[in-house]
Design a protein around this motif. Structure first.
Motif, PDB file in Angstrom:
ATOM      1  N   LEU A 104     -28.915  31.320 -23.899  1.00 16.64           N
ATOM      2  CA  LEU A 104     -28.432  32.101 -25.033  1.00 16.64           C
ATOM      3  C   LEU A 104     -29.543  32.862 -25.751  1.00 16.64           C
ATOM      4  O   LEU A 104     -29.273  33.835 -26.470  1.00 16.64           O
ATOM      5  CB  LEU A 104     -27.711  31.187 -26.027  1.00 16.64           C
ATOM      6  CG  LEU A 104     -26.361  30.633 -25.546  1.00 16.64           C
ATOM      7  CD1 LEU A 104     -25.833  29.579 -26.512  1.00 16.64           C
ATOM      8  CD2 LEU A 104     -25.341  31.755 -25.365  1.00 16.64           C
ATOM      9  N   ILE A 105     -30.787  32.430 -25.564  1.00 15.88           N
ATOM     10  CA  ILE A 105     -31.896  33.167 -26.187  1.00 15.88           C
ATOM     11  C   ILE A 105     -32.726  33.905 -25.123  1.00 15.88           C
ATOM     12  O   ILE A 105     -33.861  34.297 -25.369  1.00 15.88           O
ATOM     13  CB  ILE A 105     -32.799  32.232 -27.020  1.00 15.88           C
ATOM     14  CG1 ILE A 105     -33.405  31.122 -26.156  1.00 15.88           C
ATOM     15  CG2 ILE A 105     -32.023  31.642 -28.186  1.00 15.88           C
ATOM     16  CD1 ILE A 105     -34.451  30.283 -26.892  1.00 15.88           C
ATOM     17  N   GLY A 106     -32.142  34.061 -23.932  1.00 13.30           N
ATOM     18  CA  GLY A 106     -32.777  34.859 -22.889  1.00 13.30           C
ATOM     19  C   GLY A 106     -33.949  34.197 -22.211  1.00 13.30           C
ATOM     20  O   GLY A 106     -34.836  34.892 -21.696  1.00 13.30           O
ATOM     21  N   ARG A 107     -33.954  32.857 -22.158  1.00 14.59           N
ATOM     22  CA  ARG A 107     -35.053  32.143 -21.523  1.00 14.59           C
ATOM     23  C   ARG A 107     -34.595  31.484 -20.225  1.00 14.59           C
ATOM     24  O   ARG A 107     -33.404  31.239 -20.015  1.00 14.59           O
ATOM     25  CB  ARG A 107     -35.607  31.063 -22.468  1.00 14.59           C
ATOM     26  CG  ARG A 107     -35.994  31.581 -23.844  1.00 14.59           C
ATOM     27  CD  ARG A 107     -37.226  32.459 -23.805  1.00 14.59           C
ATOM     28  NE  ARG A 107     -38.434  31.674 -23.671  1.00 14.59           N
ATOM     29  CZ  ARG A 107     -39.126  31.193 -24.711  1.00 14.59           C
ATOM     30  NH1 ARG A 107     -38.720  31.445 -25.954  1.00 14.59           N
ATOM     31  NH2 ARG A 107     -40.220  30.502 -24.517  1.00 14.59           N
ATOM     32  N   GLN A 108     -35.558  31.162 -19.355  1.00 11.93           N
ATOM     33  CA  GLN A 108     -35.245  30.491 -18.095  1.00 11.93           C
ATOM     34  C   GLN A 108     -34.875  29.032 -18.346  1.00 11.93           C
ATOM     35  O   GLN A 108     -35.200  28.460 -19.384  1.00 11.93           O
ATOM     36  CB  GLN A 108     -36.447  30.556 -17.152  1.00 11.93           C
ATOM     37  CG  GLN A 108     -36.756  31.947 -16.628  1.00 11.93           C
ATOM     38  CD  GLN A 108     -37.922  31.922 -15.663  1.00 11.93           C
ATOM     39  OE1 GLN A 108     -38.997  31.414 -15.974  1.00 11.93           O
ATOM     40  NE2 GLN A 108     -37.726  32.466 -14.475  1.00 11.93           N
ATOM     41  N   GLY A 109     -34.209  28.437 -17.336  1.00 14.79           N
ATOM     42  CA  GLY A 109     -33.781  27.047 -17.451  1.00 14.79           C
ATOM     43  C   GLY A 109     -34.959  26.090 -17.559  1.00 14.79           C
ATOM     44  O   GLY A 109     -36.108  26.429 -17.274  1.00 14.79           O
ATOM     45  N   ILE A 110     -34.651  24.869 -17.939  1.00 19.09           N
ATOM     46  CA  ILE A 110     -35.679  23.875 -18.233  1.00 19.09           C
ATOM     47  C   ILE A 110     -36.542  23.551 -17.016  1.00 19.09           C
ATOM     48  O   ILE A 110     -37.713  23.179 -17.142  1.00 19.09           O
ATOM     49  CB  ILE A 110     -35.022  22.591 -18.810  1.00 19.09           C
ATOM     50  CG1 ILE A 110     -36.059  21.736 -19.557  1.00 19.09           C
ATOM     51  CG2 ILE A 110     -34.328  21.790 -17.736  1.00 19.09           C
ATOM     52  CD1 ILE A 110     -36.501  22.339 -20.858  1.00 19.09           C
ATOM     53  N   LYS A 111     -35.998  23.669 -15.804  1.00 19.63           N
ATOM     54  CA  LYS A 111     -36.768  23.317 -14.607  1.00 19.63           C
ATOM     55  C   LYS A 111     -37.979  24.228 -14.411  1.00 19.63           C
ATOM     56  O   LYS A 111     -38.925  23.864 -13.711  1.00 19.63           O
ATOM     57  CB  LYS A 111     -35.867  23.383 -13.362  1.00 19.63           C
ATOM     58  CG  LYS A 111     -35.456  24.786 -12.946  1.00 19.63           C
ATOM     59  CD  LYS A 111     -34.649  24.748 -11.660  1.00 19.63           C
ATOM     60  CE  LYS A 111     -34.273  26.162 -11.194  1.00 19.63           C
ATOM     61  NZ  LYS A 111     -33.496  26.152  -9.936  1.00 19.63           N
ATOM     62  N   HIS A 112     -37.961  25.411 -15.027  1.00 17.83           N
ATOM     63  CA  HIS A 112     -39.090  26.324 -14.908  1.00 17.83           C
ATOM     64  C   HIS A 112     -40.238  25.929 -15.844  1.00 17.83           C
ATOM     65  O   HIS A 112     -41.327  26.487 -15.755  1.00 17.83           O
ATOM     66  CB  HIS A 112     -38.650  27.752 -15.214  1.00 17.83           C
ATOM     67  CG  HIS A 112     -37.665  28.295 -14.230  1.00 17.83           C
ATOM     68  ND1 HIS A 112     -38.024  28.764 -12.988  1.00 17.83           N
ATOM     69  CD2 HIS A 112     -36.308  28.418 -14.304  1.00 17.83           C
ATOM     70  CE1 HIS A 112     -36.952  29.166 -12.340  1.00 17.83           C
ATOM     71  NE2 HIS A 112     -35.893  28.974 -13.103  1.00 17.83           N
ATOM     72  N   CYS A 113     -39.981  24.973 -16.715  1.00 16.68           N
ATOM     73  CA  CYS A 113     -40.994  24.538 -17.682  1.00 16.68           C
ATOM     74  C   CYS A 113     -41.600  23.194 -17.298  1.00 16.68           C
ATOM     75  O   CYS A 113     -42.806  23.000 -17.413  1.00 16.68           O
ATOM     76  CB  CYS A 113     -40.357  24.456 -19.068  1.00 16.68           C
ATOM     77  SG  CYS A 113     -41.346  23.616 -20.314  1.00 16.68           S
ATOM     78  N   VAL A 114     -40.766  22.268 -16.833  1.00 21.72           N
ATOM     79  CA  VAL A 114     -41.217  20.901 -16.593  1.00 21.72           C
ATOM     80  C   VAL A 114     -41.594  20.698 -15.125  1.00 21.72           C
ATOM     81  O   VAL A 114     -41.223  21.493 -14.256  1.00 21.72           O
ATOM     82  CB  VAL A 114     -40.143  19.882 -17.004  1.00 21.72           C
ATOM     83  CG1 VAL A 114     -39.741  20.106 -18.461  1.00 21.72           C
ATOM     84  CG2 VAL A 114     -38.910  19.965 -16.101  1.00 21.72           C
ATOM     85  N   ALA A 115     -42.329  19.615 -14.859  1.00 28.27           N
ATOM     86  CA  ALA A 115     -42.730  19.305 -13.489  1.00 28.27           C
ATOM     87  C   ALA A 115     -41.615  18.626 -12.722  1.00 28.27           C
ATOM     88  O   ALA A 115     -41.461  18.818 -11.515  1.00 28.27           O
ATOM     89  CB  ALA A 115     -43.975  18.418 -13.499  1.00 28.27           C
TER      90      ALA A 115
END
Length: 234
Positions: A104-115
């Protein structure tokens, strides 16, 4: 690798149908110990919680009105989670809500941030097939004190799950923060001559053997016949 035990509370059960996150609790582990570097957010979801959800978490709509929107804390949260292993009980639920908030804020899903995302519920189901594996049930089974849990709360649940996770992975019995103090090293420990001990051989009785066979059968069923011990000759 840093490990972050994470939990959320939400307005309802379906992110796709408009429900939103109202609370996020995160507990950091390093070398399987609590660090105290935790994160906790209450969020204004922009909508009321369902009546059934209110009965679970007890967080009123009025209380959330002056809290920040998810967009205001997104960078802080993502920086905190960056490259960590995330441990969640019933991960698909929480991940779906996090992904929807990020979308909703135009960001990628969580998997792109965490290991990595680890689902402690799936771990528990593999270890205790056919048994209840809710957080409360695991606390009872693993002797984790949850007496202060009358309602669900994201930070409290994350703290309980951290202790449960350590027990599930055969770590220490409980989590304690290291707050200075002396610790024993290998050089400080007394040397014990184990050859002087005569250990008794305890043979399982018929009931214990039957219970053991039932447990193996349950695990064999849960793994769909993929257990190794059935293929190894006696």
């Amino acid at each position: 690798m840093r490990q972050i035990v994470l939990d959320t509370e939400t307005t309802g059960l379906s992110a796709e149908n408009g429900d939103r996150i109202i609370e996020i609790g995160c507990v950091e582990l390093m070398a399987r110990k609590l660090t105290g570097n935790n994160k906790h957010f209450y969020l204004n979801p922009g909508r009321d919680s369902h009546e059934d959800a209110l009965k679970v978490h007890g967080i009123s709509n009025e209380f959330l009105k002056d809290k920040p929107k998810f967009a205001a804390i997104a960078d802080e949260l993502l920086d905190y989670l960056q490259d960590a292993e995330i441990i969640i009980h019933n991960a698909p639920f929480d991940v779906s809500f996090l992904n929807k908030e990020l979308e909703l804020i135009g960001r990628q899903g969580i998997k792109h941030c965490v290991a990595k995302v680890t689902d402690s519920l799936m771990m528990a189901k593999e270890m205790f097939p056919g048994k209840r594996n809710s957080l409360d049930a695991l606390c009872d089974r693993l002797e984790v004190d949850n007496s202060g849990r009358t309602l669900h709360g994201a930070l409290l649940d994350a703290e309980l799950l951290a202790d449960v996770y350590i027990n599930l992975t055969r770590g220490q019995n409980s989590l304690m923060m290291d707050v200075g103090g002396a610790t024993q090293t290998g050089e400080d420990l007394p040397v014990v001559d184990l050859s002087k001990f005569e250990l008794p051989l305890l043979v399982a009785n018929e009931q214990e053997i039957a219970d053991h066979e039932k447990l193996l059968a349950d695990i064999d069923k849960a793994s769909k016949g993929k257990t190794v011990w059935r293929a190894v000759p006696a």
